[in-house]
Motif scaffolding. Sequence first.
Motif, PDB file in Angstrom:
ATOM      1  N   LEU A   1       0.458 -10.086  18.003  1.00  0.00           N
ATOM      2  CA  LEU A   1       1.344 -10.945  17.259  1.00  0.00           C
ATOM      3  C   LEU A   1       1.525 -10.534  15.829  1.00  0.00           C
ATOM      4  CD1 LEU A   1       0.110 -14.313  18.637  1.00  0.00           C
ATOM      5  CD2 LEU A   1       2.543 -13.563  18.673  1.00  0.00           C
ATOM      6  N   LEU A   2       0.363 -10.131  15.274  1.00  0.00           N
ATOM      7  CA  LEU A   2       0.354  -9.775  13.803  1.00  0.00           C
ATOM      8  C   LEU A   2       0.735  -8.531  13.525  1.00  0.00           C
ATOM      9  CD1 LEU A   2      -3.138 -11.238  13.098  1.00  0.00           C
ATOM     10  CD2 LEU A   2      -1.183 -12.320  12.074  1.00  0.00           C
ATOM     11  N   ARG A   3       0.579  -7.287  14.231  1.00  0.00           N
ATOM     12  CA  ARG A   3       1.404  -5.950  14.322  1.00  0.00           C
ATOM     13  C   ARG A   3       2.509  -6.175  14.059  1.00  0.00           C
ATOM     14  NH1 ARG A   3      -2.421  -1.869  14.990  1.00  0.00           N
ATOM     15  NH2 ARG A   3      -0.912  -0.600  16.101  1.00  0.00           N
ATOM     16  N   VAL A   4       3.176  -6.993  15.224  1.00  0.00           N
ATOM     17  CA  VAL A   4       4.862  -7.036  15.017  1.00  0.00           C
ATOM     18  C   VAL A   4       5.171  -7.844  14.084  1.00  0.00           C
ATOM     19  CG1 VAL A   4       6.746  -8.132  16.512  1.00  0.00           C
ATOM     20  CG2 VAL A   4       4.737  -6.900  17.802  1.00  0.00           C
TER      21      VAL A   4
ATOM     22  N   ALA B   1       0.863  -1.269  -0.012  1.00  0.00           N
ATOM     23  CA  ALA B   1       0.057   0.079   0.029  1.00  0.00           C
ATOM     24  C   ALA B   1       0.998   1.204  -0.110  1.00  0.00           C
ATOM     25  CB  ALA B   1      -1.165   0.043   1.413  1.00  0.00           C
ATOM     26  N   SER B   2       2.269   1.134  -0.287  1.00  0.00           N
ATOM     27  CA  SER B   2       2.989   2.196  -0.189  1.00  0.00           C
ATOM     28  C   SER B   2       2.922   2.989  -1.639  1.00  0.00           C
ATOM     29  CB  SER B   2       4.492   1.947  -0.010  1.00  0.00           C
ATOM     30  OG  SER B   2       5.047   1.219  -1.059  1.00  0.00           O
ATOM     31  N   ASP B   3       3.392   4.198  -1.644  1.00  0.00           N
ATOM     32  CA  ASP B   3       3.373   4.777  -3.077  1.00  0.00           C
ATOM     33  C   ASP B   3       4.197   4.363  -3.821  1.00  0.00           C
ATOM     34  OD1 ASP B   3       1.945   7.335  -2.189  1.00  0.00           O
ATOM     35  OD2 ASP B   3       3.414   7.714  -0.738  1.00  0.00           O
ATOM     36  N   PHE B   4       3.518   4.277  -5.193  1.00  0.00           N
ATOM     37  CA  PHE B   4       4.473   3.738  -6.519  1.00  0.00           C
ATOM     38  C   PHE B   4       4.158   4.690  -7.483  1.00  0.00           C
ATOM     39  CE2 PHE B   4       1.357   1.402  -8.944  1.00  0.00           C
ATOM     40  CZ  PHE B   4       0.239   1.601  -8.056  1.00  0.00           C
ATOM     41  N   LYS B   5       5.185   4.620  -8.406  1.00  0.00           N
ATOM     42  CA  LYS B   5       4.792   5.438  -9.645  1.00  0.00           C
ATOM     43  C   LYS B   5       5.046   4.331 -10.876  1.00  0.00           C
ATOM     44  CE  LYS B   5       4.537   9.392 -11.750  1.00  0.00           C
ATOM     45  NZ  LYS B   5       3.361  10.499 -11.589  1.00  0.00           N
ATOM     46  N   LEU B   6       4.099   4.391 -11.533  1.00  0.00           N
ATOM     47  CA  LEU B   6       4.051   3.421 -12.624  1.00  0.00           C
ATOM     48  C   LEU B   6       4.689   3.934 -13.928  1.00  0.00           C
ATOM     49  CD1 LEU B   6       0.386   1.894 -12.941  1.00  0.00           C
ATOM     50  CD2 LEU B   6       2.369   0.794 -11.737  1.00  0.00           C
ATOM     51  N   PRO B   7       5.357   3.194 -14.871  1.00  0.00           N
ATOM     52  CA  PRO B   7       6.027   3.729 -15.804  1.00  0.00           C
ATOM     53  C   PRO B   7       5.089   3.909 -16.795  1.00  0.00           C
ATOM     54  CG  PRO B   7       6.530   1.177 -15.710  1.00  0.00           C
ATOM     55  CD  PRO B   7       5.989   1.622 -14.383  1.00  0.00           C
TER      56      PRO B   7
ATOM     57  N   LEU C   1       5.426  -5.575  10.723  1.00  0.00           N
ATOM     58  CA  LEU C   1       6.450  -4.683  10.985  1.00  0.00           C
ATOM     59  C   LEU C   1       7.606  -4.967   9.975  1.00  0.00           C
ATOM     60  CD1 LEU C   1       6.357  -3.312  14.721  1.00  0.00           C
ATOM     61  CD2 LEU C   1       5.696  -2.030  12.710  1.00  0.00           C
ATOM     62  N   GLU C   2       7.857  -6.555  10.217  1.00  0.00           N
ATOM     63  CA  GLU C   2       9.022  -6.939   9.409  1.00  0.00           C
ATOM     64  C   GLU C   2       8.661  -7.318   8.227  1.00  0.00           C
ATOM     65  OE1 GLU C   2      11.833 -11.216   9.969  1.00  0.00           O
ATOM     66  OE2 GLU C   2      11.217  -9.885  11.838  1.00  0.00           O
ATOM     67  N   LYS C   3       7.521  -8.228   8.073  1.00  0.00           N
ATOM     68  CA  LYS C   3       7.099  -8.254   6.784  1.00  0.00           C
ATOM     69  C   LYS C   3       5.566  -7.601   6.275  1.00  0.00           C
ATOM     70  CE  LYS C   3       8.873 -13.016   7.334  1.00  0.00           C
ATOM     71  NZ  LYS C   3       9.408 -12.915   8.438  1.00  0.00           N
ATOM     72  N   PRO C   4       6.030  -6.359   5.870  1.00  0.00           N
ATOM     73  CA  PRO C   4       4.467  -5.537   5.850  1.00  0.00           C
ATOM     74  C   PRO C   4       3.529  -5.772   4.630  1.00  0.00           C
ATOM     75  CG  PRO C   4       6.618  -4.442   5.158  1.00  0.00           C
ATOM     76  CD  PRO C   4       7.015  -5.657   5.676  1.00  0.00           C
ATOM     77  N   ASN C   5       4.106  -6.810   3.690  1.00  0.00           N
ATOM     78  CA  ASN C   5       3.458  -7.071   2.630  1.00  0.00           C
ATOM     79  C   ASN C   5       2.745  -8.390   2.614  1.00  0.00           C
ATOM     80  OD1 ASN C   5       3.799  -4.618   1.451  1.00  0.00           O
ATOM     81  ND2 ASN C   5       5.999  -5.357   0.505  1.00  0.00           N
ATOM     82  N   HIS C   6       2.717  -9.131   3.781  1.00  0.00           N
ATOM     83  CA  HIS C   6       2.291 -10.328   3.843  1.00  0.00           C
ATOM     84  C   HIS C   6       0.916 -10.638   3.877  1.00  0.00           C
ATOM     85  CE1 HIS C   6       2.030 -14.740   5.268  1.00  0.00           C
ATOM     86  NE2 HIS C   6       3.331 -14.877   5.321  1.00  0.00           N
ATOM     87  N   VAL C   7       0.202 -10.915   2.766  1.00  0.00           N
ATOM     88  CA  VAL C   7      -1.276 -11.115   2.497  1.00  0.00           C
ATOM     89  C   VAL C   7      -1.923 -11.736   3.644  1.00  0.00           C
ATOM     90  CG1 VAL C   7      -3.113 -11.448   1.034  1.00  0.00           C
ATOM     91  CG2 VAL C   7      -0.852 -10.284   0.000  1.00  0.00           C
TER      92      VAL C   7
ATOM     93  N   GLU D   1      -9.809   0.155   8.158  1.00  0.00           N
ATOM     94  CA  GLU D   1      -8.391   0.328   7.687  1.00  0.00           C
ATOM     95  C   GLU D   1      -7.615  -0.714   7.268  1.00  0.00           C
ATOM     96  OE1 GLU D   1      -4.481   3.052   9.546  1.00  0.00           O
ATOM     97  OE2 GLU D   1      -6.224   2.926  10.664  1.00  0.00           O
ATOM     98  N   SER D   2      -7.599  -1.779   7.947  1.00  0.00           N
ATOM     99  CA  SER D   2      -6.941  -2.961   7.815  1.00  0.00           C
ATOM    100  C   SER D   2      -7.530  -3.413   6.581  1.00  0.00           C
ATOM    101  CB  SER D   2      -7.048  -3.944   9.279  1.00  0.00           C
ATOM    102  OG  SER D   2      -6.512  -5.134   8.703  1.00  0.00           O
TER     103      SER D   2
END
Length: 482
Positions: free
Chosen positions: A395-398, A24-30, A401-407, A428-429
């Motif tokens: 548990l999940l929030r911690v 969900a972070s910013d990205f810029k498509l080519p 933090l290490e694996k922010p893209n884990h679906v 929000e989640s």
Amino acid sequence: MRLKQALAATLCALTMSYSTVSTASDFKLPDLGTSAVQVLPIEKEQAIGEVMMMQIRASSPLVQDPVLNEYLSSLGNKLVASANDVRFPFKFFWLNNKAINAFAFYGGHVGVHTGLIAQSDNESQLASVLGHEIAHVTQRHLARRIQQAKDNSALTIAGLITGILATVVAPDAGMAILAANSTQATLSQLTHSRKAEQEADRFGMQTLQKAGYDPYAASEFLTKLAAQVRFKNKPPAFLLTHPLPDSRVSDVRLRAQQYPKKYVPSSADFNYAKSRVMARYQLDKKDAQAYFENILRTSSDLDKSQYEYGLAISLLDQKKYDQADKIIGKLLKQNPNNLFYLDVFTDIKLGQKQYDKVISLLEQKHQLRPNNQVITLNLANTAIKAKKYDKAEQLLRVFLLEKPNHVLAKQLLTEAYELSENKAAYHESRASLLSHYGAFMKAADEVQKALNFIEKDDEIKKLRLKALLAKYRNMQKELAKL
């Protein structure tokens, strides 16, 4: 650990008309619509890869299995560490598909069909295919396709990406569509050239040997595929995008002879992963039970734990919890830290509603291996079932933090917030989860809902959510450029 089907179905329904994104972070498509691309920069290649991964998540049967994902990532990254010209981290994922196939695309994404490990006789054969796919990425074969296509007015880059995606995920369908509706020029772009295959074979074998696997396994596997071509009208999916002329098998066999022949036994994790795939993705439940019972009777292997493990899964999936528990209990005594065993043990105890027993055991394992995805997600899932929502959330929030893209972790966290009736956090989640599927407008709607549950005097949260709302809307605009 098995996914909560209702949640998965809801996500699928919401996102079928959207692409997906891994963060969900910013990205810029080519600018993918232009034909003026001279050289594809690394950052643009990664952005294209993210867009393709979006579409795969939205439309393909990805396997969300922490144990199998852990094994595949470990094997893949071991090979990447021995490869040349690695420019970015690789991401490996499974597709639930019985076809013998694997594929790689922009930005270091490598997809593996479950059918590939099911048909691999040993770990070196599986590793040989992964090494080959890694070479396609490191040698930038797909990036070269865009360069070759830039002067072809009949083939837009965006169309090329769509075609590649359709073909690598479902080669049969992709090739049929191309044959009926597209030009020969398009078809040539979607299959690897003979030169690219030779290059991937050469670099892939170097990687295989450096990583400690048997280089002869590459020719063994190609020989196996060639035999299927001879005896079947329909070739394996892998050969539709990786041509196999008669000379290729002999070329690979001759190349392997440059290296000393050595016996490389498969790892225990390969054996467990293959049994898991056979039990859960290759055979139906009753057939799996019969398969493993038969092999346990007839096998001369001294160590039959992999087959006992597969039998335990087949019994678990038939809800024969007591029989499965007896097998997995014995295996756990022999190897109490085995992640494959711990995962099945958790599912058995969840079926028996023995939540406290699971939590007690996994908490001990979690202290020794904090943030391991198999242990953490099983522990969090059990805490949710036991209605210990605060524990699951922590548990999940911690973990995130290490694996922010884990679906899967985000799915569980969203479920925990929903069941604990934390409505602002839930919406929000949910927005963050939807953004992984590219449903940015839906994500923006969820943020708007979250704002309705924020206390009137909590200005900091309001400002943060409004910024998140603007971010999702901007990401939708970027995605619309395609």
